[in-house]
Design a protein around this motif. Sequence first.
Motif, PDB file in Angstrom:
ATOM      1  N   SER A   1       2.159  -0.325 -10.154  1.00 42.50           N
ATOM      2  CA  SER A   1       2.148  -0.028  -8.727  1.00 42.50           C
ATOM      3  C   SER A   1       1.839  -1.299  -7.932  1.00 42.50           C
ATOM      4  N   THR A   2       2.374  -1.361  -6.731  1.00 42.44           N
ATOM      5  CA  THR A   2       2.111  -2.508  -5.851  1.00 42.44           C
ATOM      6  C   THR A   2       0.837  -2.349  -5.041  1.00 42.44           C
ATOM      7  N   ASP A   3       0.209  -1.187  -5.130  1.00 43.59           N
ATOM      8  CA  ASP A   3      -1.022  -0.933  -4.381  1.00 43.59           C
ATOM      9  C   ASP A   3      -2.230  -1.271  -5.270  1.00 43.59           C
ATOM     10  N   PRO A   4      -2.936  -2.378  -5.028  1.00 43.69           N
ATOM     11  CA  PRO A   4      -4.064  -2.742  -5.897  1.00 43.69           C
ATOM     12  C   PRO A   4      -5.220  -1.742  -5.800  1.00 43.69           C
ATOM     13  N   PHE A   5      -5.408  -1.098  -4.643  1.00 41.90           N
ATOM     14  CA  PHE A   5      -6.485  -0.126  -4.502  1.00 41.90           C
ATOM     15  C   PHE A   5      -6.194   1.116  -5.326  1.00 41.90           C
ATOM     16  N   LYS A   6      -4.930   1.504  -5.389  1.00 38.81           N
ATOM     17  CA  LYS A   6      -4.549   2.668  -6.188  1.00 38.81           C
ATOM     18  C   LYS A   6      -4.805   2.400  -7.671  1.00 38.81           C
ATOM     19  N   ARG A   7      -4.427   1.221  -8.171  1.00 39.25           N
ATOM     20  CA  ARG A   7      -4.664   0.879  -9.578  1.00 39.25           C
ATOM     21  C   ARG A   7      -6.165   0.888  -9.889  1.00 39.25           C
ATOM     22  N   LEU A   8      -6.948   0.352  -8.972  1.00 42.48           N
ATOM     23  CA  LEU A   8      -8.388   0.262  -9.223  1.00 42.48           C
ATOM     24  C   LEU A   8      -9.032   1.639  -9.240  1.00 42.48           C
ATOM     25  N   VAL A   9      -8.619   2.536  -8.320  1.00 40.53           N
ATOM     26  CA  VAL A   9      -9.203   3.884  -8.291  1.00 40.53           C
ATOM     27  C   VAL A   9      -8.866   4.634  -9.573  1.00 40.53           C
ATOM     28  N   PHE A  10      -7.654   4.522 -10.060  1.00 41.07           N
ATOM     29  CA  PHE A  10      -7.287   5.175 -11.327  1.00 41.07           C
ATOM     30  C   PHE A  10      -8.120   4.629 -12.488  1.00 41.07           C
ATOM     31  N   CYS A  11      -8.370   3.299 -12.485  1.00 37.26           N
ATOM     32  CA  CYS A  11      -9.175   2.695 -13.562  1.00 37.26           C
ATOM     33  C   CYS A  11     -10.615   3.177 -13.514  1.00 37.26           C
ATOM     34  N   VAL A  12     -11.119   3.443 -12.309  1.00 35.36           N
ATOM     35  CA  VAL A  12     -12.496   3.933 -12.188  1.00 35.36           C
ATOM     36  C   VAL A  12     -12.588   5.386 -12.627  1.00 35.36           C
TER      37      VAL A  12
ATOM     38  N   LEU B   1       0.842  -1.191   0.000  1.00 40.16           N
ATOM     39  CA  LEU B   1       0.000   0.000   0.000  1.00 40.16           C
ATOM     40  C   LEU B   1       0.883   1.248   0.000  1.00 40.16           C
ATOM     41  N   GLU B   2       0.509   2.235  -0.795  1.00 43.09           N
ATOM     42  CA  GLU B   2       1.355   3.401  -1.026  1.00 43.09           C
ATOM     43  C   GLU B   2       0.695   4.689  -0.548  1.00 43.09           C
ATOM     44  N   ASP B   3       1.510   5.757  -0.513  1.00 40.99           N
ATOM     45  CA  ASP B   3       1.083   7.150  -0.328  1.00 40.99           C
ATOM     46  C   ASP B   3       0.506   7.439   1.048  1.00 40.99           C
ATOM     47  N   GLY B   4       0.930   6.727   2.057  1.00 40.31           N
ATOM     48  CA  GLY B   4       0.646   7.101   3.416  1.00 40.31           C
ATOM     49  C   GLY B   4      -0.757   6.822   3.890  1.00 40.31           C
ATOM     50  N   LEU B   5      -1.104   7.534   5.014  1.00 46.78           N
ATOM     51  CA  LEU B   5      -2.375   7.285   5.702  1.00 46.78           C
ATOM     52  C   LEU B   5      -3.231   8.537   5.706  1.00 46.78           C
ATOM     53  N   VAL B   6      -4.524   8.312   5.888  1.00 46.72           N
ATOM     54  CA  VAL B   6      -5.479   9.379   6.113  1.00 46.72           C
ATOM     55  C   VAL B   6      -6.528   8.835   7.068  1.00 46.72           C
ATOM     56  N   HIS B   7      -6.808   9.556   8.123  1.00 46.34           N
ATOM     57  CA  HIS B   7      -7.696   9.078   9.178  1.00 46.34           C
ATOM     58  C   HIS B   7      -7.200   7.720   9.716  1.00 46.34           C
ATOM     59  N   GLU B   8      -5.875   7.630   9.841  1.00 43.61           N
ATOM     60  CA  GLU B   8      -5.217   6.452  10.413  1.00 43.61           C
ATOM     61  C   GLU B   8      -5.432   5.180   9.584  1.00 43.61           C
ATOM     62  N   GLN B   9      -5.805   5.344   8.302  1.00 37.82           N
ATOM     63  CA  GLN B   9      -5.974   4.210   7.404  1.00 37.82           C
ATOM     64  C   GLN B   9      -5.281   4.519   6.079  1.00 37.82           C
TER      65      GLN B   9
ATOM     66  N   ASP C   1      -8.376  -5.494 -17.208  1.00 38.50           N
ATOM     67  CA  ASP C   1      -8.011  -5.957 -15.873  1.00 38.50           C
ATOM     68  C   ASP C   1      -9.252  -6.063 -14.985  1.00 38.50           C
ATOM     69  N   ALA C   2      -9.448  -7.231 -14.360  1.00 40.75           N
ATOM     70  CA  ALA C   2     -10.615  -7.451 -13.486  1.00 40.75           C
ATOM     71  C   ALA C   2     -10.336  -7.047 -12.048  1.00 40.75           C
ATOM     72  N   HIS C   3      -9.067  -6.753 -11.693  1.00 35.47           N
ATOM     73  CA  HIS C   3      -8.710  -6.341 -10.333  1.00 35.47           C
ATOM     74  C   HIS C   3      -9.259  -7.337  -9.306  1.00 35.47           C
ATOM     75  N   SER C   4      -8.973  -8.580  -9.542  1.00 30.02           N
ATOM     76  CA  SER C   4      -9.542  -9.629  -8.684  1.00 30.02           C
ATOM     77  C   SER C   4      -9.011  -9.572  -7.259  1.00 30.02           C
ATOM     78  N   GLY C   5      -7.878  -8.903  -7.042  1.00 35.57           N
ATOM     79  CA  GLY C   5      -7.346  -8.788  -5.686  1.00 35.57           C
ATOM     80  C   GLY C   5      -8.230  -7.948  -4.789  1.00 35.57           C
ATOM     81  N   VAL C   6      -8.939  -6.972  -5.389  1.00 35.55           N
ATOM     82  CA  VAL C   6      -9.823  -6.095  -4.615  1.00 35.55           C
ATOM     83  C   VAL C   6     -11.283  -6.430  -4.898  1.00 35.55           C
ATOM     84  N   ALA C   7     -11.626  -6.503  -6.186  1.00 30.71           N
ATOM     85  CA  ALA C   7     -13.014  -6.819  -6.575  1.00 30.71           C
ATOM     86  C   ALA C   7     -13.193  -8.331  -6.534  1.00 30.71           C
ATOM     87  N   GLU C   8     -13.358  -8.861  -5.339  1.00 25.94           N
ATOM     88  CA  GLU C   8     -13.412 -10.306  -5.169  1.00 25.94           C
ATOM     89  C   GLU C   8     -14.780 -10.886  -5.573  1.00 25.94           C
ATOM     90  N   LYS C   9     -15.834 -10.122  -5.402  1.00 30.35           N
ATOM     91  CA  LYS C   9     -17.170 -10.614  -5.703  1.00 30.35           C
ATOM     92  C   LYS C   9     -17.620 -10.122  -7.078  1.00 30.35           C
TER      93      LYS C   9
END
Length: 836
Positions: A387-398, A315-323, A406-414
């Motif tokens: 990037s190694t952050d799957p959430f970052k890749r998915l947000v850019f794709c959205v 996960l990259e680019d630090g934290l916000v609201h401790e997450q 890319d199906a982003h199966s690491g995050v979009a599991e269902k």
Amino acid sequence: MASEGFSDLLQKAEELCSTFDTDVELPRVERSLQQILDAGQKLWSKSRHAASEDAVNVKAATLLGPKGYGIPQISQKLEKLSSMKTYDALEPAKDTDVRAFLKNERDNALLAAIEASKKKTFSEANERHWESMRDEWEREKQRLLNTLLGSQQGASLDFSLDYSSIVRGQGDSFMSRGTARSAMDATELAYAQQIYIYNEDVIAGGTVPPLLLKMLDVAKNLNDEHVKELWNMVEAVSSTPSLATGSIAASKESPELHKSLVANSKQYLEKSYLHHIRQTINQNLQSAMLGGVPGTVQLVKSYLNIVLSQQNPGLEDGLVHEQPVWPMIYFCLRCGDLRAAVSLAEQAAPSIGEFSAYMKEYATHKSLTLSSAAKIKLQYRRQIRNSTDPFKRLVFCVIGCCDIVDAHSGVAEKIEDFLWLRLAQIESNSEHQPGDGDSLTLPQLQTQLLEEFGEKHFQASQRPYLYFQVLLLTGQFEAALEFLGRYDRFLCHAVHIALVLYELNLLLLPADAQSHLISKDPADSQQLRRLNLARLVMMYTRKFEATDPREALQYFYFLRNIKSPVGDSNLFASSVSELVLETREFDMLLGKIDRNGKKKAGAIDKFQADTKNVIEKVASDTERRGMFEESVKLYDLAESREKAVRLLSQLVSRHLSEPSVEGSARNRISTLAFDVAKRYKSRTDLSKQSSGTFYLLLDLMQFFEHYHKQDYDHALDIITQLKIIPMSLETVEQKVNSFKYYEEEIRQALPDILLATMDTLHNIYKKVRPAHVGGSSISQLSRSSLSISVEDGGRGTKLCSLRDNARSLITFAGMMPYRLPGDTSARLVQMEVLMN
């Protein structure tokens, strides 16, 4: 071995005999080979005959032994029987042997009685056998039907609800079942109640509440979460602008409808995911550590406390609201809260760079401009893709609609997450960059899900609700309903969803109502399918139309605007016709004419449609199936009097000469005909020819009734007054010329009319003729005719008149250009001779 000769074999045989070590001298067998063969054959035949006879005796003893029959005793008794002469072996008697002749006659009478008794016995036995078989099969069939009904409906399902009185306080119930058990279960009855109320509103006119709202009320009262979710999905996707002002196929391909469908489906998935997050938090309050300012950000933070481990490699680019920042932004997007995502992006702006500006632009316009989209795609290809952050890749794709592969199966599991991702990628590219190879359109997504992935990929047979959700949320309503309708337990829901979408003009129907349940039109684009709504409704109503025909009518009413493939009627009329023919509930469904000539309304009259056309359609179908009596009543009910009279004339002509027996077809038709004639007597809308034929047949029916009652005087008066056949030689030619103008119904009855009239004349002749004339010769009768006329008060004149009438009938039959049956002329001549 081949070189050995007969001498070698003889030597070996002698050596073999010498090897026997015994004190007893063996007998020498001196026989030729043929003798040995013959002896073996005899021994074999004896042993076979004995074995077969023993086997037969054993079987017979096994069969008859338990009954007390002894095989040896029976054999002895049979052997003692002498071969006595049978009746078939009787010698023919001589012509002069009276005794033998009488004996043969007696024996023949006995044989005939025996043969007749045997045939009668066999016939009765066969008839009773089949009657017993039919009764047994009927009982078995009833048992099976009761078993099936019991297994489908459970315990007592005698629903005698008065829905109309419940809803409107009226006493007219649309659930008029009487004592018959309904074939509808509780869910189907709940749907049927709302369908009835909706049709009542449509018929009444004015503002009609949407059918969807009534179906949602049903779903709320059902204890089934899947059904509730099903209808919530339907509510979400159906809230689209009314675009189907012209062709539904054209409107379903319009970009406006695609944009609305994508937005509605995406919003539904976001609400569902937000509900899922809240449920997860409520089930794990301790680990969620929910607190702070209420809102999506706090919910996502608590949710990440549950699902995201403390160790977050990649996960990259630090934290916000401790997450971590990118999971926080993604889950806010996934819940549909763009403001929360913008707030998080602005707070993390130092670490995520220009993305906060892109995020703000996306939240404001629901899409990026062409320049911003190009920049974010370039950044994704150069940096973010690796990037190694799957959430970052998915947000850019959205946000940038990047990488639609890319199906982003690491995050979009269902599957719901994957579906939301693809719908989010359609949002901007389908409108701004239709020619871009990296863009995704709704038709492309539909083709991918339905044809490329298909049912096997989604394991549709194990998870039917999920596959239905995939098709419905991507706007493939027809394919979704066809799939759901394959399962009996879901057919009820599929039909009512189809009716809701049909009322909203969101369902594409085939041009031919006889097509398959799902079909494709060559004129449509590749992704479009057409659903045969009529076939789907028929599949559903077939279950209960026999026990609940009134409820079936309510569903058929939705088909009133669909043209029937046969004739000019609509599918409502065709469906009603099929329903009436299957249930035979003519009076209840269509109404009837009472004894006073007034029409009693049926269930179909509630729809205030053109009921006359519907009833006439049913009458035409019943006539085509040979149900002529019912067809006459229906034509009469539909006020098609010309057709009713025409068909009734054919029926009367067919049974005209039959005697009137209570319960017979002739008696029923006679009652119906005279009732119609009484009501149509003053009508002026009947053609002169059809009404003339009809009333002439009724008069002839009166003639035959008097004839069969042996009331010959009245019968002769009627046939004379009708003037249909000549009663004197002077009118024969005139009647022959005028007879060809009669209808076929009259001409078909001519042989019976002639025979009945001739028999009437003959019986009157016998009644009038004096007894002593019967034994006189013809010459004596002719010499005494004058004296008879004087002495007997004109009896002779009467006899001469009857003979003239008979002679005119014979002449008429001979001059007719109408071929009479072969024995008719012979019988006419025979009776005429008896009168001379």
